[in-house]
Design an enzyme around this catalytic site. Structure first.
Site: not given
Ligand code: M6R
Length: 609
Positions: A2, A27, A73, A99-100, A482, A486, A489, A505, A604
């Site tokens: 949020c 976000r 959210w 937010n929370g 990573e 990506k 996501e 394994h 985000k």
């Molecule tokens: O703001 P932060 O770096 O702490 O965020 C951590 C993760 O939530 C963030 O890296 C998330 O995995 C991204 N969406 C990756 O692309």
């Protein structure tokens, strides 16, 4: 997660709030809403879906002040118009954006219902509006304070009082809240980007503080009701940094910014001491002696930041000869973790607000441990609460998928590893080689970016695959993780990262003609072993795409497709090998028509656990 924004001042709040909501879009959200006061009446507009959907429902001549707005959210209750914020109290005297998560909302709701108060939504947040209204006699501040005393959980909230249009009240516990100070106007938001168009002068609200805003004054108090002095700071970001410019997507813009952002991470040279083959980092709050006394390091983060933390651990162990371990912050927090005097912890977070990482940091500090932050957002909670740290200076990262923050985090870990390494193990000549090599990286990334059409072709070729394996060894293992993150996501294609050594394994059972394997094969310690793992995939008719810095016949024979990155030292190679993986994910998602910058279900900044 949020996003919240509030405005009080002489201008019509509606366009300011709408613009703020658009800045908060990145976000991640599923509905949005605006609440305004007009002629002492509360007007609330809210809508499921994108902000464009909300805009369509607004009257053309919408106006009012002050006002509050929210991107939701969903956590408690479905995604629909009713559950969207703002939430008005039963008597419409109070409206809240939140937010929370309010942990004890159920018993409070039950009690309020027994008192005859009816609820419209399924959210935990509506409880806040009704509780404040219940306490509201004639003093808004007292009503908010009394209500907050009953709430357990996390909140960043803004409260609007229908019969008191001269003030807005904000409160924070666990979710970020920033005040923007303008010319006879004040803004309050969860994120500086929401206010950047109006002011760069800000101060930060801390946990369990409440702020009362009038258009030309502010007052912050703590739980004892004592006034807390605030220092106004200047935001360094420029407005064009949070705009797409000529790019279709923020993600591509941010991938392409990496030659500059990496340079900024090593301070354009300012953090490098080439003559001594080392680096200098202010802000660590550690003396030279402290570095000799450190006997182990734990790096922690979540998602991409965790993969950067894995690389950080690898580098620190290799260069500084320290026992190192990377941990997912969400796991570390709830383990009975060992914290000792000479241990050093690093909390890695782009936003500096990720609750899992923040909570783990607080737990370690509570046990007497020392935590340094590696953050991007200046003034963020992790940056402020850590015992010292390094900013990565990547500039605002708007795309939900993190790209430039990753390479900047890795760059900062390189600086740290070189610096501590030079004190403990590395001769000047080797330090100089690392430093020189680091300064060539921006140019090498620029060269990779010039060839992005090659990656786009690969993406075209493989965009129909339903599952991918990403494989690497040593320092390329976190890069594989990573790369897989990506891809999943932004394209929603199933992708898993594995240590290439681990495939036989178990994961090798997944290999068939339909499941391509993407190898990161970099010359160095485990290069031959990685080629051996490629043989294993080939023998099972798996298709292989290879990202390598070694263009030789054997690797070409083993690979169906290959992308050669420029030559570099193995330890610096993640800065190059990750770039084609970022582009691969970006192009596949674009080809499939996905919402690249705001992928479904993702936020985000993850400010809930
Ligand atoms: O703001 P932060 O770096 O702490 O965020 C951590 C993760 O939530 C963030 O890296 C998330 O995995 C991204 N969406 C990756 O692309």
């Amino acid at each position: 997660m949020c996003g919240i924004i509030g405005y009080i001042g002489n201008r019509n709040a509606a366009p300011i709030l709408l613009e703020g909501l658009k800045r908060l879009e990145y976000r991640g959200y599923d509905s949005s809403g605006i609440g305004l006061i007009k002629r002492k009446r509360l007007a609330v507009y809210k809508k499921e879906g994108k902000i464009a959907a909300l805009e369509r429902t607004l009257p053309k001549d919408i106006s009012g002040k002050p006002g509050i707005a929210h991107t939701r959210w969903a956590t408690h209750g479905q995604v629909n118009d009713i559950n969207a914020h703002p939430h008005a109290s039963f008597d419409n005297r109070v409206a809240v954006v939140h937010n929370g998560i309010i942990d004890n909302y159920a018993p409070i709701k039950h009690k309020l219902k027994q008192d005859g108060i009816s609820f419209r939504s399924e959210t935990d947040s509506e409880v806040i509006a009704n509780l404040i209204a219940r306490h509201y006699q004639d003093d808004p501040e007292v009503a908010v304070q009394n209500a907050l005393r009953q709430l357990e959980g996390t909140y960043g909230l803004i409260v609007l009082f229908t019969d008191n249009p001269d003030l807005l009240i904000g409160a924070r516990n666990g979710s970020p809240l920033i005040v923007g100070v303008g010319e006879k106007e004040m803004l309050l938001a969860s994120d500086v980007s929401a206010m950047l168009a109006h002011t760069k002068q800000v101060f930060y609200i801390e946990d369990r503080e409440t702020v009362v805003l009038q258009k030309d004054s502010y007052k912050t108090v703590n739980t004892e009701n004592s006034v807390v002095d605030k220092t106004i700071e200047k935001i360094e970001w420029e407005l064009d940094e949070i705009e797409k410019g000529d790019y279709h997507h923020f993600m591509l813009k941010e991938i392409c910014e990496q030659p500059e952002t990496i340079q900024r991470a090593y301070g354009g040279g300012g953090r490098l001491l080439p003559d001594f083959g080392t680096s200098k980092l202010g802000g660590l709050n550690l003396g030279k002696q402290d570095f000799f006394e450190i006997d182990s390091v734990i790096t922690m983060g979540m998602g991409t930041a965790y993969y950067a933390a894995m690389i950080g651990s690898y580098l620190l162990e290799h260069m500084a000869r320290l026992p190192c371990k990377a941990e997912r912050a969400s796991e570390l927090r709830y383990r009975n973790a060992i914290v000792k005097k000479n241990m050093l912890f690093f909390a890695v977070s782009q936003s500096g607000e990720t609750l899992d990482t923040l909570s783990a940091m607080r737990e370690i500090q509570h046990r007497g441990g020392r935590v340094l932050g590696i953050c991007n957002v200046v003034g963020s909670t992790i940056a402020r609460e850590s015992d010292g740290g390094v900013y990565i200076h990547a500039g605002p990262e708007i795309a939900v998928a993190s790209t430039k923050a990753f390479t900047s985090q890795v760059t900062v870990f390189l600086l740290l590893a070189i610096m501590i390494g030079r004190m403990r193990d590395i001769p000047a000549s080797l330090g100089k080689r690392y430093i020189n090599e680091l300064t060539t990286i921006p140019g090498k990334i620029a060269f990779i970016l010039e060839r992005k059409a090659e990656i786009e072709q690969l993406a075209e070729k493989y965009s129909k695959a339903r599952s991918f394996l990403f494989l690497g060894r040593g320092v390329s293992y976190p890069v594989a993780m990573e790369g897989a993150l990506k891809l999943k996501e932004v394209s929603y294609i199933h992708a898993e990262g594995f240590s290439a050594g681990d495939i036989k394994h178990g994961p090798i059972a997944l290999v068939n003609e339909e499941t391509p394997s993407l190898f990161i094969a970099v010359e160095g310690e485990t290069f031959d072993k990685t080629l051996g793992n490629m043989e294993e995939i080939k023998a099972r008719n798996g298709r292989i795409i290879t990202i390598t810095n070694s263009d030789n016949e054997r690797i070409r024979e083993l690979s169906d497709d290959i992308f050669v990155v420029p030559e570099t030292n193995e330890l610096l190679s993640p800065l190059l090998t990750v770039v084609p993986l970022q582009l691969f994910a970006y192009f596949i998602a674009s080809i499939l028509g996905k919402d690249v910058d705001q992928p479904r279900n993702l936020a985000k900044t993850v400010t809930v656990e």
